[in-house]
Write a protein that holds these residues in place. Sequence first.
Motif, PDB file in Angstrom:
ATOM      1  N   GLN A   1      -0.262  -1.133 -19.133  1.00 19.06           N
ATOM      2  CA  GLN A   1       0.980  -1.828 -19.468  1.00 19.06           C
ATOM      3  C   GLN A   1       2.129  -1.570 -18.496  1.00 19.06           C
ATOM      4  OE1 GLN A   1       2.190  -1.638 -23.560  1.00 19.06           O
ATOM      5  NE2 GLN A   1       0.107  -1.730 -24.333  1.00 19.06           N
ATOM      6  N   TYR A   2       2.080  -0.470 -17.755  1.00 16.80           N
ATOM      7  CA  TYR A   2       3.214  -0.125 -16.904  1.00 16.80           C
ATOM      8  C   TYR A   2       2.814   0.049 -15.443  1.00 16.80           C
ATOM      9  CZ  TYR A   2       5.109   0.680 -21.523  1.00 16.80           C
ATOM     10  OH  TYR A   2       5.499   0.510 -22.823  1.00 16.80           O
ATOM     11  N   SER A   3       1.775  -0.664 -15.031  1.00 15.73           N
ATOM     12  CA  SER A   3       1.367  -0.600 -13.636  1.00 15.73           C
ATOM     13  C   SER A   3       2.326  -1.417 -12.780  1.00 15.73           C
ATOM     14  CB  SER A   3      -0.058  -1.125 -13.459  1.00 15.73           C
ATOM     15  OG  SER A   3      -0.085  -2.533 -13.622  1.00 15.73           O
ATOM     16  N   ILE A   4       2.464  -1.024 -11.536  1.00 15.49           N
ATOM     17  CA  ILE A   4       3.333  -1.759 -10.632  1.00 15.49           C
ATOM     18  C   ILE A   4       2.762  -3.149 -10.343  1.00 15.49           C
ATOM     19  CG2 ILE A   4       2.316  -0.973  -8.452  1.00 15.49           C
ATOM     20  CD1 ILE A   4       5.237  -0.597  -7.476  1.00 15.49           C
ATOM     21  N   ALA A   5       1.441  -3.289 -10.384  1.00 15.51           N
ATOM     22  CA  ALA A   5       0.822  -4.593 -10.138  1.00 15.51           C
ATOM     23  C   ALA A   5       1.249  -5.603 -11.206  1.00 15.51           C
ATOM     24  CB  ALA A   5      -0.693  -4.457 -10.104  1.00 15.51           C
ATOM     25  N   ARG A   6       1.305  -5.161 -12.465  1.00 18.51           N
ATOM     26  CA  ARG A   6       1.734  -6.067 -13.530  1.00 18.51           C
ATOM     27  C   ARG A   6       3.184  -6.487 -13.349  1.00 18.51           C
ATOM     28  NH1 ARG A   6       5.150  -5.551 -16.823  1.00 18.51           N
ATOM     29  NH2 ARG A   6       5.296  -3.330 -16.387  1.00 18.51           N
TER      30      ARG A   6
ATOM     31  N   VAL B   1       4.994  -6.550 -10.598  1.00 17.72           N
ATOM     32  CA  VAL B   1       5.131  -7.415  -9.421  1.00 17.72           C
ATOM     33  C   VAL B   1       4.644  -8.823  -9.728  1.00 17.72           C
ATOM     34  CG1 VAL B   1       4.218  -7.827  -7.093  1.00 17.72           C
ATOM     35  CG2 VAL B   1       5.096  -5.570  -7.729  1.00 17.72           C
ATOM     36  N   HIS B   2       3.544  -8.932 -10.459  1.00 13.42           N
ATOM     37  CA  HIS B   2       3.027 -10.251 -10.835  1.00 13.42           C
ATOM     38  C   HIS B   2       4.055 -11.031 -11.661  1.00 13.42           C
ATOM     39  CE1 HIS B   2       0.190 -13.369 -11.974  1.00 13.42           C
ATOM     40  NE2 HIS B   2       0.431 -13.126 -13.252  1.00 13.42           N
ATOM     41  N   GLU B   3       4.673 -10.372 -12.629  1.00 16.94           N
ATOM     42  CA  GLU B   3       5.667 -11.042 -13.463  1.00 16.94           C
ATOM     43  C   GLU B   3       6.902 -11.424 -12.657  1.00 16.94           C
ATOM     44  OE1 GLU B   3       6.561  -9.296 -17.271  1.00 16.94           O
ATOM     45  OE2 GLU B   3       4.602  -8.344 -17.387  1.00 16.94           O
ATOM     46  N   LEU B   4       7.318 -10.546 -11.751  1.00 19.09           N
ATOM     47  CA  LEU B   4       8.495 -10.846 -10.935  1.00 19.09           C
ATOM     48  C   LEU B   4       8.220 -11.992  -9.972  1.00 19.09           C
ATOM     49  CD1 LEU B   4       9.821  -7.257 -10.151  1.00 19.09           C
ATOM     50  CD2 LEU B   4      10.926  -8.979 -11.581  1.00 19.09           C
TER      51      LEU B   4
ATOM     52  N   ASN C   1       9.567  -1.701 -16.621  1.00 18.64           N
ATOM     53  CA  ASN C   1       9.399  -1.068 -15.319  1.00 18.64           C
ATOM     54  C   ASN C   1       7.920  -0.888 -14.987  1.00 18.64           C
ATOM     55  OD1 ASN C   1      12.164  -0.876 -15.075  1.00 18.64           O
ATOM     56  ND2 ASN C   1      12.266   1.216 -15.841  1.00 18.64           N
ATOM     57  N   GLY C   2       7.644  -0.916 -13.693  1.00 18.61           N
ATOM     58  CA  GLY C   2       6.266  -0.712 -13.229  1.00 18.61           C
ATOM     59  C   GLY C   2       6.184   0.481 -12.300  1.00 18.61           C
ATOM     60  N   PHE C   3       5.056   1.161 -12.311  1.00 15.82           N
ATOM     61  CA  PHE C   3       4.913   2.416 -11.571  1.00 15.82           C
ATOM     62  C   PHE C   3       3.627   2.393 -10.756  1.00 15.82           C
ATOM     63  CE2 PHE C   3       7.244   2.907 -15.458  1.00 15.82           C
ATOM     64  CZ  PHE C   3       8.399   3.546 -15.043  1.00 15.82           C
ATOM     65  N   ASP C   4       3.741   2.876  -9.541  1.00 18.45           N
ATOM     66  CA  ASP C   4       2.594   2.926  -8.646  1.00 18.45           C
ATOM     67  C   ASP C   4       1.714   4.105  -9.047  1.00 18.45           C
ATOM     68  OD1 ASP C   4       0.791   2.985  -6.598  1.00 18.45           O
ATOM     69  OD2 ASP C   4       2.276   2.764  -5.000  1.00 18.45           O
ATOM     70  N   GLU C   5       0.570   3.791  -9.630  1.00 19.56           N
ATOM     71  CA  GLU C   5      -0.288   4.864 -10.147  1.00 19.56           C
ATOM     72  C   GLU C   5      -0.801   5.790  -9.053  1.00 19.56           C
ATOM     73  OE1 GLU C   5      -2.520   0.903 -10.919  1.00 19.56           O
ATOM     74  OE2 GLU C   5      -0.466   1.608 -10.755  1.00 19.56           O
ATOM     75  N   ARG C   6      -0.693   5.370  -7.794  1.00 23.64           N
ATOM     76  CA  ARG C   6      -1.108   6.260  -6.701  1.00 23.64           C
ATOM     77  C   ARG C   6      -0.173   7.457  -6.570  1.00 23.64           C
ATOM     78  NH1 ARG C   6      -1.230   1.874  -2.003  1.00 23.64           N
ATOM     79  NH2 ARG C   6       0.749   1.452  -3.063  1.00 23.64           N
TER      80      ARG C   6
END
Length: 374
Positions: free
Chosen positions: A355-360, A362-365, A181-186
């Motif tokens: 490791q759990y950023s939303i950017a990572r 989204v890039h993988e998806l 899972n990825g999370f928006d750090e904002r």
Amino acid sequence: MKLLQALFFPPEQPGGVSSMIPYMQERFNPPHWEMELFSIPRRIRSKGKDPVEFHTFDWTVYEESPIVQKYIQTYRDYLWWTKLRIQKRYDLIHAHHPIAGLAMKQVFPDTPVIQTVHSSYERELLLNGKIEEGGLEHQFLVSIYKELEHRTDRMLTVSRSFLDYMAPYVNRPEDVGIISNGFDERRFKPVSHENEVAQLVTVCRLVPAKGLDILLRACAELKRKGHPYVLHIIGDGPIRPELEAMAQELGIYNETIFYGYTLHPEEFMPFFDIFVLPSRAEAFGSVFAEAALCCLALVGTHVGGIAEQIENGVGGLLVPPEDPQALADALEKVIVDPSYRYALARMGWDKAKSQYSIARSVHELKKLYLQYSS
């Protein structure tokens, strides 16, 4: 590419995938990407009437179980709602619940469907004492994994430990991918603060699987040893009255605050000091990553995806499940030594950001989705 993210719970549902996917939507920008969300409203009940047939097993063998009957009816309702509401075609559908994946593939057999399995319904029911291991319900629910493998175009899960759990129930575990899972750090910003008394927080549904009975016993031990603290329990569920009674019996009710359901706990989570959740099982444990991004020290159990997020003594502390004394000892370490607590929190924050950023995610998806573009 026109994408549909097929959820089960509505996006406003707190926690887990339903609260994560909407924040990905803005990262899939037109004209190259068009992404929409779909879910079934809670008010839809007993609308679907379609016959249900699976390809890999005969579900009617288990139909005497009320839990199986409810699952099948929910599947019928999802089918009914999908046919009613979706009038256009998509290039790709990404489903985030088994019912969503099976329904989408039935309605749109020619559209690629990717299925992410985020958690285990049968493990939750087992740990919550609702079903028996090896019983009709358990057999039915683990059979769903092979049906998903057979019908969807690609299966994913969120952690290595959960893939290991699923492996006996599918034919080709080596083909199941892992995208955590990825999370928006904002959404999860640390806030500089000083609490004279250590503030412990947990965020979860109040069910036996989360191990909150173990947490209350550990907190009673902390009080017995003279360590001041406040425990904040954010969430609601069927065992809340039992937990409140237990806190009174243990003599820690004055130190414990039950908040009930809260829509956006991330807004005030950064003002606490320690996040603790002694789960009995977790496929990933999204709330640990969220707490880490708030720069809280983490204390969890050595189970499932929690142990993949926390390296004991580096990004937080891990203890065995079902062990109140070990949990109390770990909490004591981070309560009595604020410098150690901050060091753990900082290391956990660094790991979560990388490791759990939303950017990572989204890039993988996006890389995966492009494999199915025509």
